[in-house]
Design a protein around this motif. Structure first.
Motif, PDB file in Angstrom:
ATOM      1  N   ASP A 109     -50.205 -17.529  -3.398  1.00  0.00           N
ATOM      2  CA  ASP A 109     -49.407 -18.701  -2.941  1.00  0.00           C
ATOM      3  C   ASP A 109     -47.847 -18.374  -3.748  1.00  0.00           C
ATOM      4  N   ALA A 110     -46.815 -18.059  -3.154  1.00  0.00           N
ATOM      5  CA  ALA A 110     -45.645 -17.687  -3.489  1.00  0.00           C
ATOM      6  C   ALA A 110     -44.940 -18.946  -4.105  1.00  0.00           C
ATOM      7  N   ARG A 111     -45.429 -20.472  -3.647  1.00  0.00           N
ATOM      8  CA  ARG A 111     -44.807 -21.539  -4.018  1.00  0.00           C
ATOM      9  C   ARG A 111     -45.261 -21.896  -5.321  1.00  0.00           C
ATOM     10  N   VAL A 112     -46.771 -21.622  -5.605  1.00  0.00           N
ATOM     11  CA  VAL A 112     -47.236 -21.598  -7.015  1.00  0.00           C
ATOM     12  C   VAL A 112     -46.483 -20.704  -8.040  1.00  0.00           C
ATOM     13  N   ARG A 113     -46.321 -19.336  -7.653  1.00  0.00           N
ATOM     14  CA  ARG A 113     -45.698 -18.521  -8.647  1.00  0.00           C
ATOM     15  C   ARG A 113     -44.428 -18.995  -8.976  1.00  0.00           C
ATOM     16  N   ARG A 114     -43.678 -19.391  -7.889  1.00  0.00           N
ATOM     17  CA  ARG A 114     -42.343 -19.849  -7.888  1.00  0.00           C
ATOM     18  C   ARG A 114     -42.149 -21.091  -8.957  1.00  0.00           C
ATOM     19  N   ALA A 115     -42.969 -21.847  -8.808  1.00  0.00           N
ATOM     20  CA  ALA A 115     -43.312 -23.162  -9.577  1.00  0.00           C
ATOM     21  C   ALA A 115     -43.473 -22.790 -11.126  1.00  0.00           C
ATOM     22  N   ILE A 116     -44.363 -21.901 -11.461  1.00  0.00           N
ATOM     23  CA  ILE A 116     -44.397 -21.427 -12.691  1.00  0.00           C
ATOM     24  C   ILE A 116     -43.226 -21.087 -13.351  1.00  0.00           C
ATOM     25  N   LEU A 117     -42.354 -20.089 -12.422  1.00  0.00           N
ATOM     26  CA  LEU A 117     -41.039 -19.584 -12.861  1.00  0.00           C
ATOM     27  C   LEU A 117     -40.246 -20.525 -13.124  1.00  0.00           C
ATOM     28  N   LEU A 118     -40.091 -21.641 -12.359  1.00  0.00           N
ATOM     29  CA  LEU A 118     -39.162 -22.783 -12.532  1.00  0.00           C
ATOM     30  C   LEU A 118     -39.757 -23.850 -13.909  1.00  0.00           C
ATOM     31  N   ASN A 124     -39.701 -13.423  -5.501  1.00  0.00           N
ATOM     32  CA  ASN A 124     -40.899 -13.582  -5.073  1.00  0.00           C
ATOM     33  C   ASN A 124     -41.945 -13.869  -6.085  1.00  0.00           C
ATOM     34  N   ALA A 125     -41.217 -14.282  -7.366  1.00  0.00           N
ATOM     35  CA  ALA A 125     -42.108 -14.515  -8.497  1.00  0.00           C
ATOM     36  C   ALA A 125     -43.275 -13.638  -8.860  1.00  0.00           C
ATOM     37  N   HIS A 126     -43.171 -12.263  -8.729  1.00  0.00           N
ATOM     38  CA  HIS A 126     -44.208 -11.577  -8.937  1.00  0.00           C
ATOM     39  C   HIS A 126     -44.324 -11.475 -10.647  1.00  0.00           C
ATOM     40  N   TYR A 127     -43.245 -11.688 -11.090  1.00  0.00           N
ATOM     41  CA  TYR A 127     -43.169 -11.435 -12.608  1.00  0.00           C
ATOM     42  C   TYR A 127     -42.440 -12.829 -13.161  1.00  0.00           C
ATOM     43  N   VAL A 128     -42.835 -13.524 -14.204  1.00  0.00           N
ATOM     44  CA  VAL A 128     -41.861 -14.630 -14.766  1.00  0.00           C
ATOM     45  C   VAL A 128     -41.192 -14.172 -15.914  1.00  0.00           C
ATOM     46  N   PRO A 129     -39.751 -13.737 -15.707  1.00  0.00           N
ATOM     47  CA  PRO A 129     -39.084 -13.471 -16.975  1.00  0.00           C
ATOM     48  C   PRO A 129     -38.689 -14.792 -17.949  1.00  0.00           C
ATOM     49  N   VAL A 130     -38.947 -14.318 -19.274  1.00  0.00           N
ATOM     50  CA  VAL A 130     -38.794 -15.388 -20.127  1.00  0.00           C
ATOM     51  C   VAL A 130     -37.614 -14.935 -21.122  1.00  0.00           C
ATOM     52  N   VAL A 131     -37.904 -14.210 -21.965  1.00  0.00           N
ATOM     53  CA  VAL A 131     -36.614 -13.912 -23.042  1.00  0.00           C
ATOM     54  C   VAL A 131     -36.751 -12.038 -23.048  1.00  0.00           C
TER      55      VAL A 131
END
Length: 542
Positions: free
Chosen positions: A313-322, A504-511
């Motif tokens: 679910d892209a919404r869950v992935r996007r939520a993690i990113l945000l 698409n939040a396939h990956y969550v960039p951090v630093v």
């Protein structure tokens, strides 16, 4: 005098512009310049001595073609030479084992003209056949050889033209390949080493033509290298001709950052990797200097397994990113000067695009996305749906002192929006097989390369596809950017790929990863290469 590379194709001007398109890789801190060089000091460079370098981890492998961890690359890079080198200031590809090369107008054929007189440390000669043997063996490396395999994906043949000329032909245009030949992953090994199994090469080491030879490897304890007698074919960008200055290099595994810093302060070691923020002021006030250089490539972040039911679910992935507060993590955990990620690529990577507006810290937005996806907050603060809690396990390895505290902050940030996180520590040797198996939720890491094609290596569904991304338009952009000789078109395609991965939040960039070393002031000319790894041929102690 080394012959400069010659491009003989009709479109050589456009191609040269693409292949030498540089990026200014920043360096800062005491004793650093544009290449990350160490203290220049005073007096004339002198030969002799042992450099003792404390690193935080051991990859469990001493084959450059199979190693991806910086702490081990620092040592094994000294064993092998590459066909080309890359200038860390400009990004330009320059001669090394190849004195020149020809590239076809469609970038499907690369012909390398080798330097004569090069030998491996077992006495065997470098020939076109040896290069062919190396490239033909790369597909057989297995799980640890994914970087090298990605660089050679789509190869049709490697052909011996004459004893010192080798031709590599690809099925499709492959403009990224020239830069790939400058990496440690395609470092050239002797034919005797190539004939060994990947497991034997990892445990026993390899025979290279480099300025140092492997003397001893004690897993999880130390790697010892000795100066190669008679070495006379260094990279065209090195200052010293002939043999290296240092007699010996000793890389000791010291997992605790504080212990590494204390060892440098006391003079037990001459240099250390991964200096923690807590140790910066003390080291700079003593007999050591800090060398910092931003790493190009894929930033530190969470690689999400897009095939997991929850993460489809892209919404869950996007939520993690945000939900991730990147700036807080950069400021609280990482060395001075570390940047919060503004794309999946670091800003020092060619064709980087700032996507900062797509990477805000927005906890309220994350909660809203999870609400719309049907995840309701429970009494313990963790959301649930259809009787199943919203939880993730993040795999990580202790190869940097910043990993655990960064992930503990992420754990708190995700819990604040209702996502439960378990942190699972793996041994460094376990990480790649785990990603390959697909039996994981998320993994923490980064990948360094001074070329945007690292996106194809990491995210193409036609290659390793560790993150289980479904095939789609992303593949089209990744394949096309590797093929085009038009610099503007490549920039457009890389921009499109970055947008697709982030949005698409396939990956969550951090630093962004910033390599920070502590180096004793008696150590001179300890240099970073284009990928912020080390080149120690010119290093001396005095």
């Amino acid at each position: 005098m080394t012959t400069l590379p010659v491009f003989r194709s009709p479109r050589r001007a456009a191609l040269a512009a693409l292949l030498t398109a540089g990026v200014l890789l920043t360096a800062c801190g005491s004793g650093s310049d544009g290449s990350g060089s160490g203290s220049s000091g005073s007096g004339k460079p002198k030969s002799g001595g042992t450099l003792t370098f404390a690193v935080g981890s051991d990859a469990g492998c001493v084959d450059p073609q199979q190693v991806g961890s910086n702490d081990t690359i620092y040592s094994v890079r000294q064993i092998v030479d590459s066909l080309t080198d890359q200038d860390p200031r400009t990004g330009k590809i320059v001669p090394w084992l190849a004195k020149s090369w020809d590239i076809s107008s469609d970038t499907t054929t690369f012909t390398f003209h080798l330097r004569p007189g090069v030998t491996f440390s077992d006495g065997s000669e470098l020939t076109a056949q040896v290069v062919k043997d190396n490239f033909d063996a790369v597909p057989k490396l297995g799980a640890l050889g994914t970087l090298a395999q990605g660089y050679l994906s789509g190869v049709r043949s490697t052909t011996v033209v004459d004893p010192l000329t080798v031709k590599v032909t690809f099925k499709e245009p492959n403009a990224q390949f020239l830069q790939a030949t400058s990496t440690h992953s395609l470092g050239i090994e002797s034919s005797a080493s190539v004939r060994k199994t990947p497991q034997q090469k990892c445990s026993d080491g390899v025979i290279g033509s480099g300025p140092f030879v492997l003397k001893q490897y004690v897993q999880n304890r130390s790697i010892t290298l000795a100066r190669r007698t008679g070495y006379a074919w260094g990279s065209s960008r090195w200052t010293k001709k002939g043999e290296a200055y240092l007699d010996e290099l000793v890389f000791k595994v010291v997992p605790e950052a504080g212990v590494r810093a204390g060892s440098l302060q006391s003079g037990q070691v001459d240099a250390i990797s991964s200096v923690g923020k807590a140790d910066e002021a003390t080291l700079e006030g003593g007999q050591a200097a800090l060398q910092r250089r931003a790493n190009p490539g894929v930033v530190f972040g969470l690689g999400l397994n897009n095939a997991r039911p929850v993460l489809r679910d892209a919404r869950v992935r996007r939520a993690i990113l945000l939900a991730v507060d990147r700036q807080q993590i950069a400021d609280a955990v990482f060395p001075t000067g570390t940047r919060a990620a503004t794309s999946v690529l670091a800003h020092t990577t060619p064709d980087y695009t700032s996507l900062a507006s797509d990477l805000p810290f927005d906890a309220a937005g994350a909660r809203s996305l999870l609400d719309r996806a049907g995840w309701k907050t429970g009494g313990d603060g963790i959301r649930a749906k259809d009787g199943k809690k919203l939880t993730l396990t993040i795999n990580w390895v202790p190869n940097a002192a910043t990993n655990q505290p960064a992930l503990e902050l992420i754990q708190q940030q995700l819990k604040a929006v209702g996502i439960g996180v378990t942190l699972k520590q793996l041994q460094l040797t376990q990480l790649t097989p785990t990603l390959q198996s697909g039996d994981y939720d998320a993994a923490w890491g980064n990948i360094t390369r001074a070329d945007p094609d690292i996106l194809r290596s990491s995210f193409s569904t036609e290659l390793a596809n560790f993150y289980r991304i479904p095939a789609g338009d992303l593949d089209t952009a990744l394949t096309a950017q590797a093929a085009t000789t038009d610099a503007a078109e490549r920039e457009r395609l890389v921009h499109r790929a970055q947008q697709s991965i982030v949005r698409n939040a396939h990956y969550v960039p951090v630093v962004e990863l910033q390599t920070q070393l502590g180096v004793a002031k008696k150590v001179h000319d300890l240099d970073f290469d284009a990928s912020s790894r080390l080149q120690l041929h010119d290093t001396w102690i005095g």
